[in-house]
Design a protein around this motif. Structure first.
Motif, PDB file in Angstrom:
ATOM      1  N   SER A 255       0.837  -1.220   0.000  1.00  0.00           N
ATOM      2  CA  SER A 255       0.000   0.000   0.000  1.00  0.00           C
ATOM      3  C   SER A 255       0.866   1.262   0.000  1.00  0.00           C
ATOM      4  N   GLU A 256       2.121   1.135   0.405  1.00  0.00           N
ATOM      5  CA  GLU A 256       3.040   2.278   0.384  1.00  0.00           C
ATOM      6  C   GLU A 256       3.756   2.391  -0.968  1.00  0.00           C
ATOM      7  N   GLY A 257       3.349   1.574  -1.916  1.00  0.00           N
ATOM      8  CA  GLY A 257       3.911   1.670  -3.269  1.00  0.00           C
ATOM      9  C   GLY A 257       5.287   1.054  -3.412  1.00  0.00           C
ATOM     10  N   THR A 258       5.603   0.075  -2.568  1.00  0.00           N
ATOM     11  CA  THR A 258       6.922  -0.563  -2.670  1.00  0.00           C
ATOM     12  C   THR A 258       6.773  -2.025  -3.111  1.00  0.00           C
ATOM     13  N   GLU A 259       7.894  -2.649  -3.376  1.00  0.00           N
ATOM     14  CA  GLU A 259       7.889  -4.082  -3.707  1.00  0.00           C
ATOM     15  C   GLU A 259       8.543  -4.855  -2.558  1.00  0.00           C
ATOM     16  N   PRO A 260       7.755  -5.593  -1.764  1.00  0.00           N
ATOM     17  CA  PRO A 260       8.361  -6.378  -0.674  1.00  0.00           C
ATOM     18  C   PRO A 260       9.184  -7.544  -1.230  1.00  0.00           C
ATOM     19  N   VAL A 261      10.345  -7.778  -0.639  1.00  0.00           N
ATOM     20  CA  VAL A 261      11.219  -8.881  -1.076  1.00  0.00           C
ATOM     21  C   VAL A 261      11.448  -9.800   0.130  1.00  0.00           C
ATOM     22  N   LEU A 262      11.007 -11.048  -0.015  1.00  0.00           N
ATOM     23  CA  LEU A 262      11.115 -12.002   1.104  1.00  0.00           C
ATOM     24  C   LEU A 262      11.993 -13.190   0.740  1.00  0.00           C
ATOM     25  N   PRO A 263      13.010 -13.473   1.531  1.00  0.00           N
ATOM     26  CA  PRO A 263      13.759 -14.717   1.267  1.00  0.00           C
ATOM     27  C   PRO A 263      12.835 -15.922   1.479  1.00  0.00           C
ATOM     28  N   GLY A 264      13.159 -17.049   0.825  1.00  0.00           N
ATOM     29  CA  GLY A 264      12.269 -18.210   0.891  1.00  0.00           C
ATOM     30  C   GLY A 264      12.429 -19.042   2.160  1.00  0.00           C
ATOM     31  N   LEU A 265      11.493 -19.971   2.338  1.00  0.00           N
ATOM     32  CA  LEU A 265      11.552 -20.893   3.485  1.00  0.00           C
ATOM     33  C   LEU A 265      12.762 -21.830   3.358  1.00  0.00           C
ATOM     34  N   LEU A 266      13.157 -22.089   2.109  1.00  0.00           N
ATOM     35  CA  LEU A 266      14.286 -23.000   1.872  1.00  0.00           C
ATOM     36  C   LEU A 266      15.546 -22.494   2.584  1.00  0.00           C
ATOM     37  N   ASP A 267      15.742 -21.178   2.602  1.00  0.00           N
ATOM     38  CA  ASP A 267      16.924 -20.617   3.283  1.00  0.00           C
ATOM     39  C   ASP A 267      16.926 -21.003   4.759  1.00  0.00           C
ATOM     40  N   PHE A 268      15.744 -20.916   5.390  1.00  0.00           N
ATOM     41  CA  PHE A 268      15.653 -21.266   6.811  1.00  0.00           C
ATOM     42  C   PHE A 268      15.954 -22.757   7.011  1.00  0.00           C
ATOM     43  N   CYS A 269      15.434 -23.596   6.107  1.00  0.00           N
ATOM     44  CA  CYS A 269      15.685 -25.040   6.224  1.00  0.00           C
ATOM     45  C   CYS A 269      17.182 -25.306   6.079  1.00  0.00           C
ATOM     46  N   LEU A 270      17.818 -24.649   5.094  1.00  0.00           N
ATOM     47  CA  LEU A 270      19.257 -24.867   4.882  1.00  0.00           C
ATOM     48  C   LEU A 270      20.062 -24.377   6.079  1.00  0.00           C
ATOM     49  N   TYR A 271      19.598 -23.283   6.675  1.00  0.00           N
ATOM     50  CA  TYR A 271      20.266 -22.755   7.884  1.00  0.00           C
ATOM     51  C   TYR A 271      20.222 -23.807   9.004  1.00  0.00           C
ATOM     52  N   CYS A 272      19.025 -24.385   9.234  1.00  0.00           N
ATOM     53  CA  CYS A 272      18.879 -25.378  10.317  1.00  0.00           C
ATOM     54  C   CYS A 272      19.765 -26.589  10.030  1.00  0.00           C
ATOM     55  N   ILE A 273      19.783 -27.020   8.770  1.00  0.00           N
ATOM     56  CA  ILE A 273      20.582 -28.202   8.415  1.00  0.00           C
ATOM     57  C   ILE A 273      22.070 -27.901   8.590  1.00  0.00           C
ATOM     58  N   TYR A 274      22.491 -26.738   8.132  1.00  0.00           N
ATOM     59  CA  TYR A 274      23.921 -26.417   8.217  1.00  0.00           C
ATOM     60  C   TYR A 274      24.382 -26.318   9.675  1.00  0.00           C
ATOM     61  N   ASN A 275      23.471 -25.961  10.563  1.00  0.00           N
ATOM     62  CA  ASN A 275      23.843 -25.870  11.984  1.00  0.00           C
ATOM     63  C   ASN A 275      24.308 -27.224  12.538  1.00  0.00           C
ATOM     64  N   GLY A 276      23.790 -28.309  11.975  1.00  0.00           N
ATOM     65  CA  GLY A 276      24.236 -29.655  12.378  1.00  0.00           C
ATOM     66  C   GLY A 276      25.710 -29.841  12.021  1.00  0.00           C
ATOM     67  N   ILE A 277      26.131 -29.255  10.905  1.00  0.00           N
ATOM     68  CA  ILE A 277      27.537 -29.351  10.477  1.00  0.00           C
ATOM     69  C   ILE A 277      28.402 -28.463  11.382  1.00  0.00           C
ATOM     70  N   ILE A 278      27.863 -27.280  11.706  1.00  0.00           N
ATOM     71  CA  ILE A 278      28.604 -26.356  12.587  1.00  0.00           C
ATOM     72  C   ILE A 278      28.823 -26.993  13.959  1.00  0.00           C
ATOM     73  N   ASP A 279      27.800 -27.689  14.444  1.00  0.00           N
ATOM     74  CA  ASP A 279      27.920 -28.350  15.757  1.00  0.00           C
ATOM     75  C   ASP A 279      29.135 -29.257  15.806  1.00  0.00           C
ATOM     76  N   PHE A 280      29.403 -29.919  14.690  1.00  0.00           N
ATOM     77  CA  PHE A 280      30.564 -30.815  14.651  1.00  0.00           C
ATOM     78  C   PHE A 280      31.853 -30.005  14.444  1.00  0.00           C
ATOM     79  N   ASN A 281      31.813 -29.082  13.467  1.00  0.00           N
ATOM     80  CA  ASN A 281      33.034 -28.331  13.152  1.00  0.00           C
ATOM     81  C   ASN A 281      33.546 -27.502  14.326  1.00  0.00           C
ATOM     82  N   LEU A 282      32.614 -26.851  15.036  1.00  0.00           N
ATOM     83  CA  LEU A 282      33.055 -25.956  16.109  1.00  0.00           C
ATOM     84  C   LEU A 282      33.109 -26.620  17.475  1.00  0.00           C
TER      85      LEU A 282
END
Ligand code: SF4
Length: 418
Positions: A255-282
């Motif tokens: 309504s303010e005349g802008t284009e909202p840009v939203l990252p996808g749900l896939l990014d969040f899933c990849l973040y959660c999955i990668y945290n399993g790798i970080i748990d081991f690496n760190l």
């Protein structure tokens, strides 16, 4: 003395699968609609709650303590509001909620929900947990996700993400109001039909559907495509995506005349999955789990690359940035060890947006959400130092926050938008 009472567990049994409706809270309408349609093929009747309004937060406040995280308060409020509405036979209803399995409170919402159900007289209703951390294992014999079902659900999420991304790019420019929503409805119906029955949809077919999605949106008449100021939305997962959680932020930005840009749900899933790798690496935790996560991470990255290739080949729309690049960008700002709540994903997504030419960002977070205030709001100064063009406003959401105040803060950011 603190109360230390184990709440009674009501299992979702095989018997219940026949005629129970499983209610799920609304967060991502397109993805959730596809998932419910796919789950119907495996004998589960699921329904996404689409209710809204101030009564939901009020219902949440009546049933959980007011220092509970805002997303939990809304989800529990929406469930109890639905149960009290008279629309459902409460003896034929089960509820479904996610558990992240991380150290944050989201792992424990399920117990708050059970407590709230007992308090409001619905203690006999089963609550099903969806998680990939082994929590509540075997607690609900009637709800089992087979590998086959899981793959189909993953394809549904990929397709839902794809639709959402293209829809968001087209909607601000549609000539005839409602055309983009109609395209979404048509695509959800078509994809649900394709998945119907006991056939197994192969990935080759999913890729064909990506092309179909681009083709369907290319039919929508657009004007001055891409000309509006773009405003990114990042933040805590529920508040970022759910219109109920963010007071219809996307609608307001449109309504303010802008284009909202939203990252996808896939990014969040990849973040959660990668945290399993970080748990081991760190921290040297669970090498076996890290190896599985590495394989799943690579698998999903490949799928995301396919999406990007299709969008590039089609040539009409903007593809997302490859997640592995997003992840690496975050390391300029924050340590990957910060993974409580949305952790390093928050600065990662802000930097992604800025690098992609979207320096105007609304950072959404539940009031009092410590992890997101540290990894999100706490990183703004560092992001500005690295990217002087960054124009970020942080907005808190809770039952007492004034919508006018939130919108005025966003308008102030928009007045300086580039
Ligand atoms: S991330 Fe924030 S809102 Fe989510 S559970 Fe943790 S404290 Fe609560």
């Amino acid at each position: 003395m603190p109360e230390n009472r184990k709440l009674p567990h009501v299992p979702f049994t095989e018997e219940m699968k026949k005629d129970y409706t499983i209610l799920i809270p609304n967060m991502l309408p397109v993805q959730f609609k596809l998932v419910t349609a796919i789950m119907a093929n495996y004998g589960y009747h699921m329904e996404v709650l689409e209710t809204e309004g101030p009564n939901i937060a009020e219902c949440g406040l009546k049933n959980v303590h007011n220092d509970t995280c805002y997303p939990a308060l809304l989800v529990i409020g929406q469930f109890i509001d639905a149960l009290e509405s008279g629309k459902y036979d409460t003896h034929k209803v089960a509820l479904m909620i996610t558990q992240t399995g991380g150290g944050c409170r989201a792992s424990n919402y399920i117990h708050l929900l059970r407590k709230a159900l007992i308090k409001s007289g619905f203690g006999y209703i089963p609550v099903i947990s969806v998680n990939f951390s082994g929590l509540e294992k075997d607690a609900n014999p009637g709800f089992k996700l087979t590998p086959k079902a899981l793959i189909q659900v993953a394809y549904g999420v990929l397709l839902g993400d794809f639709i959402m991304q293209i829809h968001n790019q087209c909607r601000p420019y549609e000539v005839h109001k409602g055309d983009c929503d109609k395209a979404v409805d048509d695509l959800v119906r078509k994809i649900s039909q394709d998945f119907a029955g006991d056939k197994f949809i192969r990935y080759k077919q999913v890729k064909m559907l990506y092309f179909l999605i681009c083709k369907r949106f290319a039919q929508v008449e657009l004007k001055d495509f891409g000309s509006k100021k773009k405003v990114g939305i990042v933040g805590e997962i529920y508040v970022k995506f759910s219109p109920l959680g963010n007071n219809n932020l996307e609608k307001f930005l449109l309504s303010e005349g802008t284009e909202p840009v939203l990252p996808g749900l896939l990014d969040f899933c990849l973040y959660c999955i990668y945290n399993g790798i970080i748990d081991f690496n760190l921290y040297g935790r669970n090498a076996g789990n890290a190896a599985v996560m590495q394989a799943v991470y690579r698998f999903l990255l490949d799928k995301q690359k396919d999406m990007i290739r299709v969008i590039r080949r089609d040539g009409h729309f903007r593809p997302p940035m490859e997640f592995d690049r997003v992840r690496k960008l975050s390391q300029k700002i924050i340590s990957p060890g910060v993974k409580m709540g949305e952790g390093w994903l928050l600065p990662a997504e802000m930097v992604e947006l800025i690098e992609e030419g979207v320096p105007n960002i609304v950072l959404t977070q539940p009031f009092g959400c410590l992890p997101n205030h540290i990894a999100g709001k706490g990183m703004i100064r560092k992001i500005r130092a690295a990217y002087p063009q960054a124009n970020i406003v942080s907005v808190d959401y809770d039952p007492g926050a004034s919508r006018i105040n939130q919108e005025n803060r966003i308008k102030l950011m928009l007045s300086a938008a580039k």
